[in-house]
Enzyme design. Structure first.
Site, PDB file in Angstrom:
ATOM      1  N   ASP A  71      54.934  51.103  37.090  1.00 22.02           N
ATOM      2  CA  ASP A  71      55.473  49.762  37.249  1.00 22.02           C
ATOM      3  C   ASP A  71      55.255  48.822  36.062  1.00 22.02           C
ATOM      4  O   ASP A  71      56.162  48.137  35.620  1.00 22.02           O
ATOM      5  CB  ASP A  71      54.863  49.135  38.513  1.00 22.02           C
ATOM      6  CG  ASP A  71      55.368  47.734  38.754  1.00 22.02           C
ATOM      7  OD1 ASP A  71      56.591  47.580  38.939  1.00 22.02           O
ATOM      8  OD2 ASP A  71      54.555  46.787  38.747  1.00 22.02           O
ATOM      9  N   ASP A  74      49.890  49.181  35.083  1.00 19.40           N
ATOM     10  CA  ASP A  74      49.232  50.105  36.025  1.00 19.40           C
ATOM     11  C   ASP A  74      50.115  51.333  36.257  1.00 19.40           C
ATOM     12  O   ASP A  74      51.131  51.504  35.599  1.00 19.40           O
ATOM     13  CB  ASP A  74      48.963  49.373  37.349  1.00 19.40           C
ATOM     14  CG  ASP A  74      50.268  48.942  38.008  1.00 19.40           C
ATOM     15  OD1 ASP A  74      51.320  48.932  37.330  1.00 19.40           O
ATOM     16  OD2 ASP A  74      50.256  48.631  39.218  1.00 19.40           O
ATOM     17  N   TYR A 223      54.402  43.059  45.608  1.00 19.77           N
ATOM     18  CA  TYR A 223      55.811  42.671  45.513  1.00 19.77           C
ATOM     19  C   TYR A 223      56.355  42.300  46.894  1.00 19.77           C
ATOM     20  O   TYR A 223      57.242  42.973  47.406  1.00 19.77           O
ATOM     21  CB  TYR A 223      56.641  43.802  44.898  1.00 19.77           C
ATOM     22  CG  TYR A 223      56.373  44.007  43.413  1.00 19.77           C
ATOM     23  CD1 TYR A 223      57.013  43.206  42.460  1.00 19.77           C
ATOM     24  CD2 TYR A 223      55.493  44.987  42.967  1.00 19.77           C
ATOM     25  CE1 TYR A 223      56.776  43.384  41.110  1.00 19.77           C
ATOM     26  CE2 TYR A 223      55.246  45.158  41.608  1.00 19.77           C
ATOM     27  CZ  TYR A 223      55.891  44.360  40.690  1.00 19.77           C
ATOM     28  OH  TYR A 223      55.661  44.527  39.346  1.00 19.77           O
ATOM     29  N   GLU A 426      50.429  41.123  30.471  1.00 15.62           N
ATOM     30  CA  GLU A 426      50.828  42.431  31.011  1.00 15.62           C
ATOM     31  C   GLU A 426      52.292  42.683  30.649  1.00 15.62           C
ATOM     32  O   GLU A 426      53.021  41.766  30.255  1.00 15.62           O
ATOM     33  CB  GLU A 426      50.638  42.475  32.542  1.00 15.62           C
ATOM     34  CG  GLU A 426      50.791  43.892  33.103  1.00 15.62           C
ATOM     35  CD  GLU A 426      50.225  44.059  34.518  1.00 15.62           C
ATOM     36  OE1 GLU A 426      49.736  43.073  35.096  1.00 15.62           O
ATOM     37  OE2 GLU A 426      50.278  45.196  35.025  1.00 15.62           O
TER      38      GLU A 426
END
Ligand SMILES: *[C@@H]1O[C@H](CO)[C@@H](O)[C@H](O)[C@H]1NC(C)=O
Ligand SMILES: *[C@@H]1O[C@H](CO)[C@@H](O)[C@H](O)[C@H]1NC(C)=O
Length: 447
Positions: A71, A74, A223, A426
């Site tokens: 994703d 991670d 999510y 990220e």
């Protein structure tokens, strides 16, 4: 003659600081998707610091669930944002193939899509059964390793008739329908297969209504879906585009008035993307009017940083901007305030590529993130062991996750290049999907 020379010099001085190699960004964005690949890697893999991983990803009945994309920083495979990424990449290649061709990126663009859809096909194990996640969020986030060395449990979670997920099933249908159009002329058997699954998944979404994140509780922590009518209408609109069958437009007309959201576009909110798609499919001006009010607000009224970046919030600030800019560049292509939207959009993208003296896309320009919150690139090569000491160290990441856009700066254009700041540093598949889609339009415009 002399005058001409003067003019050329004048122009090149002024275009120097504000001009980027968008074709290079397009190609590198596709390298990022290679870096995110899970499963068995092909021989033509260009990102060589990655190797096969998660070869044991399986469904509850042993179904093969290898493949797909990790994703973000991670290694969880979250089906909802992954399907959205597939829809976006397909839309971009479908409507801007010329840009991919110009950048020498068409082949890789198609491969990036197929890497998603091959996986989504595996996840669709029965008419009303779709796996929507592999891996557990917290368990995955508890270790700092290379994906090739993962040992934690990676359970798989599904939606089905008794635990529905309209949003997830409809977004997956949208991704497959859009990809079926991309592959129509290059791999017609694959295109047919995708369309057949898209139809089944759409019926599943429509017949069994519910939020996927109620059915897959672990996804709810990462999510959560705000609601599903937007995806239902979006999935229907994509099936209408792929098949031309009226019954899908009937669903759009039925569902559209029930979508009670603000305009916007993201992995969770398809409203403005739907307006854009419907503007094209129906040629009705009401959809263009909605795009205009959304973009006018974004450019004129939405908060900006002191250096001019549209600012929606601290977490992954650039992601929201690329999603907006994508909608507005497409609106411009449909004749809505074209000059203004293109100029403003280019400014936003150029901010990301280096206008403040720093590029937020890894490997673009001279100064860019070297400490992205991205586990696989931060870790040293085998046989060295990775671990939290690598996360905590001040050393740069071992490898460059080229082409990835990081979350982005704070409200004062402030930013620190550290792995410890996931909200700002990220990377993620859906961030790049929107960036790449914007870049493809700039390439097509000849910028
Ligand atoms: C349906 O999905 C739910 C949620 O993932 C799961 O608990 C249940 O066992 C599934 N049912 C079947 C028949 O597979
Ligand atoms: C930027 O500054 C704002 C306001 O001072 C602060 O809330 C935010 O956390 C900072 N962001 C970063 C990335 O440093």
């Amino acid at each position: 003659m002399e005058l001409q020379v003067v003019v050329v010099v004048f122009l090149s001085v002024f275009s120097y600081s504000a001009s980027y190699d968008y074709q290079e960004v397009l190609r590198k964005s596709l390298l990022f998707y290679e870096a995110q690949r899970s499963g068995k890697l092909p021989a033509d893999q260009k990102v060589k610091w990655r190797a096969d991983s998660a070869l044991n990803d399986k469904g509850r009945n042993g179904e093969d669930l290898t493949g797909g994309y990790y994703d973000a920083g991670d290694f969880v495979k979250f089906g909802f944002p992954m399907a959205f990424t597939g829809t976006m990449l397909s839309w971009s290649v479908l409507d801007h193939e010329a840009a991919y061709t110009k950048a020498g990126a068409l082949d890789d663009g198609r491969k990036a899509i197929k890497w998603v859809t091959d996986y989504l096909l595996k996840c669709h194990v029965g008419d009303n059964k779709l796996y929507g996640q592999v891996g557990l969020g917290q368990l995955d986030h508890d270790s700092w390793t290379r994906p090739e060395d993962m040992t934690m449990e990676r359970p798989a979670f599904m939606i089905n008739a008794s635990a529905p997920g309209t949003d997830l099933a409809a977004e997956t249908a949208a991704a497959m329908a859009a990809a079926s159009l991309v592959f129509k002329t290059v791999n017609s058997a694959y295109s047919t297969q995708l369309l057949q699954h898209a139809r089944q998944l759409f019926d599943f979404a429509n017949n069994y209504r519910g939020k996927y994140s109620d059915s897959i509780p672990d996804a709810n922590n990462f999510y959560p879906s705000s609601n599903y009518p937007d995806e239902l209408a979006w999935g229907a609109a994509w099936l209408y585009r792929a098949t031309g069958e009226k019954k899908y437009m009937t669903v759009v007309d039925e569902i559209y008035p029930t979508i009670q959201y603000w305009d916007g576009f993201s992995w969770d909110d398809k409203k403005s993307g739907l307006d854009l798609l419907l503007a094209t499919l129906t040629k009705e001006s009401k959809y263009l009017d909605k795009l205009k009010s959304f973009c006018d607000y974004a450019f004129n009224t939405q908060k900006k940083t002191p250096k001019g970046l549209i600012f929606y919030g601290e977490s992954a600030s650039l992601r929201s901007v690329t999603n907006t800019v994508f909608i507005c560049l497409e609106a411009a292509d449909r004749g809505v305030s074209a000059d203004t939207y293109r100029k403003e959009s280019k400014k936003q993208i150029d901010y990301m590529l280096g206008d403040t003296g720093f590029s937020y896309v890894v490997g673009i320009g001279n100064k860019y993130p070297t400490h992205a919150h991205h586990r696989s690139s931060s870790c040293p090569d085998h046989p060295a062991q990775c671990g939290w000491s690598f996360f905590n160290s001040e050393l740069p990441n071992f490898h460059m996750v080229e082409g990835a856009i990081v979350g982005g700066p704070g409200s004062n254009d402030n930013y620190t290049d550290t792995r410890k700041d996931a909200p700002h540093n990220e990377v993620a598949c859906d961030f790049n999907a929107a960036l790449q889609s914007c870049i493809a339009i700039l390439v097509q415009l000849g910028y």
